[in-house]
Design a protein around this motif. Structure first.
Motif, PDB file in Angstrom:
ATOM      1  N   GLN A   1      -3.167   3.733  -1.132  1.00  0.00           N
ATOM      2  CA  GLN A   1      -3.122   2.983  -2.599  1.00  0.00           C
ATOM      3  C   GLN A   1      -2.477   1.978  -2.592  1.00  0.00           C
ATOM      4  N   LYS A   2      -3.560   1.013  -3.337  1.00  0.00           N
ATOM      5  CA  LYS A   2      -2.671  -0.628  -2.865  1.00  0.00           C
ATOM      6  C   LYS A   2      -2.631  -1.015  -4.591  1.00  0.00           C
TER       7      LYS A   2
ATOM      8  N   GLU B   1       0.528  -1.323   0.068  1.00  0.00           N
ATOM      9  CA  GLU B   1       0.348  -0.369   0.142  1.00  0.00           C
ATOM     10  C   GLU B   1       0.660   1.363  -0.132  1.00  0.00           C
TER      11      GLU B   1
END
Length: 107
Positions: free
Chosen positions: A79-80, A75
């Motif tokens: 945002q992954k 991450e």
């Protein structure tokens, strides 16, 4: 006088053995770094095949273990990101009494 000569001989012999071991370790590190640099090129895939190195003291190749082949999820900034290639780590043990030599890992 003979005890002094015996002591000096022992010190020189120990120094020679330590220098030899240091040279072998440096050669092993150089070969493992070369494997990491060539990974993905020239038909080298460290995760698909068992890599090995060769040292002048051994007639047989020495097996190198590889870790970090499985992709990871990370991450960044909330945002992954999935299936990111993890840094590879190569490990080899040159002798039963010596610490293993580790190269890579992104550190």
């Amino acid at each position: 006088m003979s005890l002094l000569c015996l002591g000096l001989t022992l010190a020189v012999a120990t120094s020679v053995v330590n220098q030899r071991n240091t040279n072998l370790q440096a050669l092993a590190v150089a070969q493992m770094r070369d494997l990491l640099q060539r990974n993905g090129t020239e038909g080298v895939n460290l995760c698909a095949e068992a890599p090995s190195i060769s040292l002048p003291t051994s007639s047989d190749p020495i097996g190198v273990s590889v870790s970090g082949c499985d992709p990871i999820d990370i991450e960044v900034g909330g945002q992954k990101l999935a299936n990111i290639a993890a840094p590879l780590t190569l490990t080899v043990s040159l002798g039963s009494e010596e610490m293993p030599i580790v190269v890579g890992g992104g550190s």
